[in-house]
Design a protein around this motif. Structure first.
Motif, PDB file in Angstrom:
ATOM      1  N   SER A 268       0.836  -1.199   0.000  1.00 16.40           N
ATOM      2  CA  SER A 268       0.000   0.000   0.000  1.00 16.40           C
ATOM      3  C   SER A 268       0.873   1.252   0.000  1.00 16.40           C
ATOM      4  O   SER A 268       0.529   2.257  -0.616  1.00 16.40           O
ATOM      5  N   THR A 305      -6.175  -6.808   4.931  1.00 18.92           N
ATOM      6  CA  THR A 305      -5.262  -7.422   5.887  1.00 18.92           C
ATOM      7  C   THR A 305      -6.040  -7.890   7.121  1.00 18.92           C
ATOM      8  O   THR A 305      -5.840  -9.006   7.620  1.00 18.92           O
ATOM      9  N   GLY A 350       1.330  -8.290   6.932  1.00 18.79           N
ATOM     10  CA  GLY A 350       0.184  -8.963   7.547  1.00 18.79           C
ATOM     11  C   GLY A 350       0.553 -10.353   8.029  1.00 18.79           C
ATOM     12  O   GLY A 350       0.088 -10.807   9.082  1.00 18.79           O
ATOM     13  N   ARG A 382      -5.048  -8.912  -0.870  1.00 20.88           N
ATOM     14  CA  ARG A 382      -5.477  -8.095   0.280  1.00 20.88           C
ATOM     15  C   ARG A 382      -4.957  -6.667   0.144  1.00 20.88           C
ATOM     16  O   ARG A 382      -5.630  -5.716   0.551  1.00 20.88           O
TER      17      ARG A 382
END
Ligand code: ASP
Length: 414
Positions: A268, A305, A350, A382
């Protein structure tokens, strides 16, 4: 001149990457793909990482300085955090529902795997991350690339620019806004290389992983994918449509290149420059809102996540033959939420956080080895959901702040 849209270019890059990886496996030159071709992906990731910190700092400071009064700041913070908590929790509950119904771990026949010994699931680690939000040394946080403390400092700095009289206030606001404009131009330049970067990253991932490892864990992967799909294609679009008055399809189109990049990079944070660019230019959200919601979201708001943490922990409990009652499942939900907040926006964050959840409900950390082999594809998915949720939150909040000229409104013609 005809120019293919960026998301098509990225899709072509991805497809070419998969084809190259498969050919390399057939003709035994995976090493070349894994060690040499992948360098193109490394360069792309480094270029994105190069701009993250100056981009976050200037984006937040100029955004907050433009928000205006303390009331505006407070209201925006409450809306933003409420969105993060509500969507992360609903993602976790979706995962919990399916993992309880389908029970992928009951009767699963898994291959012998070497157990992991190096992961530390101490709850203190999570607490350290949370306490570390206030940096004792901001330069040290920048050097280490610790995003949360950088965000915290930038928020406070922007807030106090607003409290400072002119000419200092206007000089500083203009300065940070100017640097931000430069950073965005650098971002757009780097994004131009996304198709090439994504091609190399996907080629490496597929060449390294292969397909065989997926089979024994297909049911577990199925539950994660199904729950992620439901959250991304049903829950968040409902929020977009009914709370924000936004067309989910228009929003998806606006974010397509960014989501493909999130998928390919599994990060991200690395995707953040593209997220800001797409949200501002394709959906039309003001810099004031996007520069507050997106950098925070990339680090704190991780629906995908959170969901994954819950499903994986429940799966491991099922494999281990440990029945988790309502109280334990409640602990799983709570720690999954905290773990998703504490996880950095980088690949495998994660997975590492899983240790904290297993510890909290007394499961053996060695079971993590079972799900390691399929972590990468699930991480790609995710991360895309994490970024999708950040983008949905930004337009919903922008709408609630009276931004009625967005390009993705549901009743917009053309
Ligand atoms: N890779 C994810 C992200 O950057 C975090 C995770 O590992 O779940 O959003």
């Amino acid at each position: 001149m005809f120019k293919l849209k960026l998301h098509w270019q990225i899709l072509i890059g991805m497809t070419a990457g998969v084809i190259l990886a498969i050919i390399s496996q057939v003709f035994n030159f995976e090493d070349f793909v894994i060690n040499k071709i992948s360098l193109l992906g490394v360069l792309f990731l480094r270029a994105l990482q190069m701009i993250i910190i100056p981009l976050i700092i200037t984006s937040i400071i100029s955004g907050v300085a433009n928000i205006g009064s303390s009331e505006n700041f407070g209201r925006l913070s409450i809306k933003t955090f409420s969105y993060y908590i509500v969507t992360s929790l609903s993602a976790i509950l979706t995962g919990l529902l399916f993992v309880n119904i389908i029970q992928p771990g009951i009767g699963a026949v898994l291959p012998e795997t070497e157990m992991l010994h190096s992961i530390d699931g101490d709850m203190g680690k999570l607490l350290d991350t949370l306490i570390g939000i206030i940096p004792s040394n901001i330069i040290d946080a920048m050097v280490k690339g610790d995003i949360l403390p950088i965000i915290f400092f930038s928020l406070i700095f922007g807030f106090f620019i607003n409290k400072t009289p002119d000419p200092y206030k206007s000089h500083l606001t203009l300065f940070f806004q100017s640097v931000f404009e430069v950073m965005m131009r650098m971002t757009r330049f780097i994004i131009g290389f996304a198709p090439l970067g994504v091609f190399a990253l996907i080629a490496k991932t597929v060449a390294e992983t292969g397909i065989a490892v997926f089979l024994p864990l297909a049911k577990y992967m199925g539950v994660v994918i199904l729950s992620l799909g439901l959250h991304a294609c049903f829950t968040l679009p409902l929020l977009l449509y009914f709370v924000g008055g936004i067309s989910p399809i228009a929003q998806f189109k606006a974010m397509s290149s960014t989501l493909l990049t999130a998928f390919s990079t599994s990060s991200s944070s690395a995707t953040l420059p593209l997220t800001i660019d797409s949200v501002e230019n394709n959906t039309g959200v003001s810099n004031k809102i996007s520069s507050f919601v997106l950098p925070l979201g990339a680090t704190i708001n991780m629906d995908g996540t959170a969901l994954y943490e819950c499903v994986a922990a429940m799966f491991i409990a099922q494999v281990a033959g440990v029945e988790l009652g309502v109280m334990e499942q409640f602990i799983v939900v709570l720690t999954a939420l905290l773990a998703s907040i504490g996880a950095a926006g980088i690949p495998m964050a994660g997975f590492v956080m899983m240790a904290i959840i297993l510890n909290a409900v007394g499961l053996d950390l060695e079971y993590l080895a079972l799900i390691l082999a399929v972590d990468r594809p699930l991480d790609m998915l995710r991360t895309s959901v994490n970024v999708w949720s950040d983008s949905c939150g930004t337009v919903i909040i922008a709408r609630s702040e009276g931004e009625n000229n967005l390009k993705v409104l549901k009743n917009k013609k053309g």
